[in-house]
Each structure stands twice: as C-alpha cells, then as structure tokens.
Design an enzyme around this catalytic site. Structure first.
Site, PDB file in Angstrom:
ATOM      1  N   HIS A 214       0.851  -1.296   0.251  1.00 26.87           N
ATOM      2  CA  HIS A 214       0.396  -0.132   0.324  1.00 26.87           C
ATOM      3  C   HIS A 214       0.604   1.307   0.150  1.00 26.87           C
ATOM      4  O   HIS A 214       1.899   1.251   0.466  1.00 26.87           O
ATOM      5  CB  HIS A 214      -0.536   0.095   1.375  1.00 26.87           C
ATOM      6  CG  HIS A 214      -0.801  -0.110   2.464  1.00 26.87           C
ATOM      7  ND1 HIS A 214      -0.795   1.742   3.168  1.00 26.87           N
ATOM      8  CD2 HIS A 214       0.500  -0.828   3.493  1.00 26.87           C
ATOM      9  CE1 HIS A 214      -0.175   1.265   4.562  1.00 26.87           C
ATOM     10  NE2 HIS A 214       0.524  -0.130   4.518  1.00 26.87           N
TER      11      HIS A 214
ATOM     12  N   ASP B 194       5.769   2.495   6.693  1.00 33.68           N
ATOM     13  CA  ASP B 194       4.298   2.188   7.046  1.00 33.68           C
ATOM     14  C   ASP B 194       3.772   2.641   6.172  1.00 33.68           C
ATOM     15  O   ASP B 194       2.959   3.795   6.685  1.00 33.68           O
ATOM     16  CB  ASP B 194       3.762   2.244   8.413  1.00 33.68           C
ATOM     17  CG  ASP B 194       1.901   1.463   7.926  1.00 33.68           C
ATOM     18  OD1 ASP B 194       1.659   1.038   6.471  1.00 33.68           O
ATOM     19  OD2 ASP B 194       0.997   1.263   8.488  1.00 33.68           O
TER      20      ASP B 194
ATOM     21  N   GLU C 195      -5.643   1.612   2.010  1.00 30.87           N
ATOM     22  CA  GLU C 195      -5.258   0.090   2.999  1.00 30.87           C
ATOM     23  C   GLU C 195      -5.588   0.999   4.547  1.00 30.87           C
ATOM     24  O   GLU C 195      -5.794  -0.468   5.550  1.00 30.87           O
ATOM     25  CB  GLU C 195      -3.562   0.023   3.008  1.00 30.87           C
ATOM     26  CG  GLU C 195      -3.376  -1.275   4.165  1.00 30.87           C
ATOM     27  CD  GLU C 195      -3.195  -1.619   4.955  1.00 30.87           C
ATOM     28  OE1 GLU C 195      -2.526  -2.146   5.482  1.00 30.87           O
ATOM     29  OE2 GLU C 195      -2.618   0.021   5.671  1.00 30.87           O
ATOM     30  N   GLU C 196      -4.876   2.126   4.978  1.00 29.26           N
ATOM     31  CA  GLU C 196      -5.404   2.147   6.140  1.00 29.26           C
ATOM     32  C   GLU C 196      -6.769   2.513   6.843  1.00 29.26           C
ATOM     33  O   GLU C 196      -7.028   2.354   7.659  1.00 29.26           O
ATOM     34  CB  GLU C 196      -4.021   3.414   6.513  1.00 29.26           C
ATOM     35  CG  GLU C 196      -2.784   3.584   6.083  1.00 29.26           C
ATOM     36  CD  GLU C 196      -2.093   1.850   7.198  1.00 29.26           C
ATOM     37  OE1 GLU C 196      -3.110   1.818   8.657  1.00 29.26           O
ATOM     38  OE2 GLU C 196      -1.151   2.286   7.275  1.00 29.26           O
TER      39      GLU C 196
ATOM     40  N   ASP D  40       4.588  -4.770   3.143  1.00 23.87           N
ATOM     41  CA  ASP D  40       4.032  -4.147   4.372  1.00 23.87           C
ATOM     42  C   ASP D  40       4.884  -3.808   5.086  1.00 23.87           C
ATOM     43  O   ASP D  40       4.677  -4.905   5.758  1.00 23.87           O
ATOM     44  CB  ASP D  40       2.405  -4.434   4.982  1.00 23.87           C
ATOM     45  CG  ASP D  40       1.891  -2.964   5.282  1.00 23.87           C
ATOM     46  OD1 ASP D  40       2.254  -1.825   5.647  1.00 23.87           O
ATOM     47  OD2 ASP D  40       0.161  -3.294   5.896  1.00 23.87           O
TER      48      ASP D  40
ATOM     49  N   HIS E 175       2.476   4.168  12.836  1.00 20.88           N
ATOM     50  CA  HIS E 175       1.110   5.539  12.482  1.00 20.88           C
ATOM     51  C   HIS E 175       1.539   6.698  13.400  1.00 20.88           C
ATOM     52  O   HIS E 175       0.341   6.906  14.230  1.00 20.88           O
ATOM     53  CB  HIS E 175      -0.008   4.376  13.121  1.00 20.88           C
ATOM     54  CG  HIS E 175      -0.286   3.209  12.653  1.00 20.88           C
ATOM     55  ND1 HIS E 175      -1.918   2.968  12.447  1.00 20.88           N
ATOM     56  CD2 HIS E 175      -0.024   2.980  11.493  1.00 20.88           C
ATOM     57  CE1 HIS E 175      -1.988   1.955  11.231  1.00 20.88           C
ATOM     58  NE2 HIS E 175      -1.176   2.101  11.042  1.00 20.88           N
TER      59      HIS E 175
END
Ligand code: DPN
Ligand code: ZN
Length: 327
Positions: free
Chosen positions: A119, A131, A165-166, A194, A286
């Site tokens: 992603h 990420d 994706e998130e 990922d 994140h």
C-alpha cells in the site's frame, strides 16, 4: 559463479550470475539470470521523495489527501519512463476518491501472472515512511530493475500500489473484487510488502498455513532468500492486516515479508536479529515520527532483495539470446 543450462532445465539461486551456453545447433544460447542485488541507496532515494511529498502536503500521504495522489504520480512517472504499462484505477471510499496504481511489465505469459504489491497510502498522522513507504519504494526499485535488465520472465509481471489500506484494505479489496473472474484466475500468485524497514527490525515471512494452496512455494522462496544471506526468519500470520487478504479470499496463493509494527521484540528475537529487546519493532508505527529517520537501512535492503529474489525466481528468467553473445 556461472551456471550452464540447457533449454528446459533451469536452475536459479541467489548466488548465480549470468551464464551462457551454446545449444547443440549453435544457433542460440540460453541465459539464466539470477536475481540482481538492489542497492539500498536507490530505495532510500524513493523514501526521500515520499518524505518530501508528505512535507509539502500537510505532513502525510493519506487517502483523500494531496500527498497520496502526489505519491501515485511519483511512482507512475518512474514506471512510465521505464516502459511499464500503467493504469490508475479509481475507487470511492465514503465519498472520497481513491486510487490504485497498477503496472504491467510487457511480455511473459499473460495467462500466468505473478503479482507483487503494497500500500502506498499513509495514515493521516504522519508521512508513513516505514508504513508503507518502505514496501512501496522497494517494489518500485525492483520494478525499475526489471526494466533495466529488460527481463523476459516466463510469467507476466504485474505490480500494484494500493490506496486506502489504512482505512480497511479498501484499494486492494476493490481491485480484486472488481476484476473479472477470467482475469482473477490468471493471477497465479501475489506477494505483499507492508513495512520492511522497521527501526528495530524483524525478519518475518508470511505463513502459508491457512492460505490458498500454492502459498507454500511463495513462503519457501522468500525464506530461501533470507537463508542465502544467513538471516534467520520467523513466520507470522498477518491474517487480515494487509493487502494480500483480498487475494487470499479469491483463492490466489499469497506470501510476503514484514519487519514488524507495534509489537515488541522479545529477548530471543533480539538475540537472533540484533536490536533492542522489549522495544517495539516500529516505535513510530502510525505516528508523526514515521519519517526517513524511522528506517533501518539494513532491514530495508534485505527485505527489498527478498522481493527481487522472489520475483526473479518464481517468474522464471531464462531467455534465448544470440549465439555470439558471451557472458
Ligand atoms: N497493515 C499494516 C498497516 O498498514 O498498518 C500493519 C501490519 C502489516 C501489520 C503487516 C501486520 C502485518
Ligand atoms: Zn501498512
């Protein structure tokens, strides 16, 4: 090391370089190309670009934000210049437009497609360099290397950079679910990347257990790469946490690698992989600190080369070349 092979008998290993052999007729030779070594600096340069894109666009590359579309444009520009056939497929998530970038390398058996993806979107909180700038950049540099080598794999190669994706694997799910059945059945494998540059890295390979038949081969090939560089691996059940899930649900063999997210490294893992025990694999997972400083270059290099090894090995890279060509 060189390998000599006859038509139809192919051996591939990470240690091989190009080998050439005259056939009995002398008219043609067979070249067996081994996976190249991808220089990590080239992958890091793509990460620098993703970082700049985020910095220039409010600090992220999230779905629905300008930093995401700018990331798509960056990757697409490189692929178009390298001779890929690219498509930007639009989808809508809760009223917001999203994009998947699909890149086909011309050639190979179109009825037997090997796909690799990851992603391209970040969370809203930060630039998403580990990420998943890491997987995205590694896939891009591997794709560009396919072009540099003008690879002629037996299988048809397709790369995918997923949107949203998130927000729940939205882009990859949309791609798989809107593909006509006849197209779906041509995809013989999907490998997912990922998070590959975690600062306190792990070397996880997706477990094939519970995955569609054929996933074992992908797991074993990914493991074989790490074995070839003397890096121990562990299997992990990523389950529904990344974009291979939609492919698996469609019965397509899946695999992937992962350097770890919010979970802490155990003492045993620190012993075998180095790094810090009882610290998260990615302590910036994140968060706004998922910047270019949040990357372990050795992990990025190793996981990226696992992508290359797997694509070269699984897709088959022999080709016939004129007899006068020497290695
Ligand atoms: N899906 C990842 C993310 O985008 O946040 C995290 C993750 C990846 C977790 C792979 C497990 C395995
Ligand atoms: Zn991710």
């Amino acid at each position: 090391m060189k390998i000599r092979a006859t038509l139809g008998s192919v051996a591939l290993a990470s240690t091989l370089t190009l080998g050439v052999l005259a056939t009995p007729s002398g008219a043609a030779t067979v070249e067996v190309a081994a996976a190249p070594t991808i220089p990590v600096a080239a992958v890091q340069e793509h990460l620098n670009q993703f970082q700049q894109i985020a910095t220039a666009n409010g600090g992220n590359r999230a779905h629905g934000k300008p930093g995401f579309k700018a990331s798509v444009d960056y990757v697409k520009g490189k692929l178009d210049a390298a001779g890929y056939q690219t498509k930007v497929l639009e989808f809508t998530n809760w009223g917001t437009k999203g994009y998947n970038l699909i890149a086909d390398w011309p050639g190979g058996d179109e009825n037997s497609v090997l796909m690799a993806g990851g992603h391209l979107d970040s969370v809203g909180a930060g630039p998403g360099i580990n990420d998943n700038g890491s997987g995205s950049a590694g896939l891009l540099e591997v794709a560009l290397t396919v072009s540099k080598q003008q690879l002629k794999p037996k299988q048809h190669l397709r790369f995918g950079w997923w949107g949203a994706e998130e927000l729940g694997l939205v882009g990859s799910t949309n791609y798989v679910n809107t593909l006509p059945a006849a197209e779906k059945s041509k995809i013989k494998g999907y490998v997912n990347f990922d998070m590959t540059g975690s600062p306190n890295p792990a070397y996880f390979v997706y477990s094939s257990s519970g995955q569609p038949a054929g996933s074992e081969k992908l797991q074993q090939t990914l493991e074989a790469y790490f074995t070839s560089i003397n890096v121990p691996t562990e299997t992990t059940n990523v389950g529904g946490r990344s974009d291979h899930a939609a492919f698996a649900r469609a019965g397509i063999p899946t695999g992937g690698t992962f350097s770890g997210a919010e979970v802490r490294k155990t003492a045993a893992q620190a012993q075998k992989w180095g790094g810090q025990a009882n610290v998260a694999f990615d302590k910036c997972y994140h968060q706004s600190c998922d910047t270019t400083s949040n990357i372990n270059a050795q992990s990025l290099e190793r996981h990226t080369n696992a992508i290359a090894y797997t694509i070269w090995t699984v897709s088959g890279t022999t080709r016939t070349v004129p007899a006068h060509t020497t290695s």
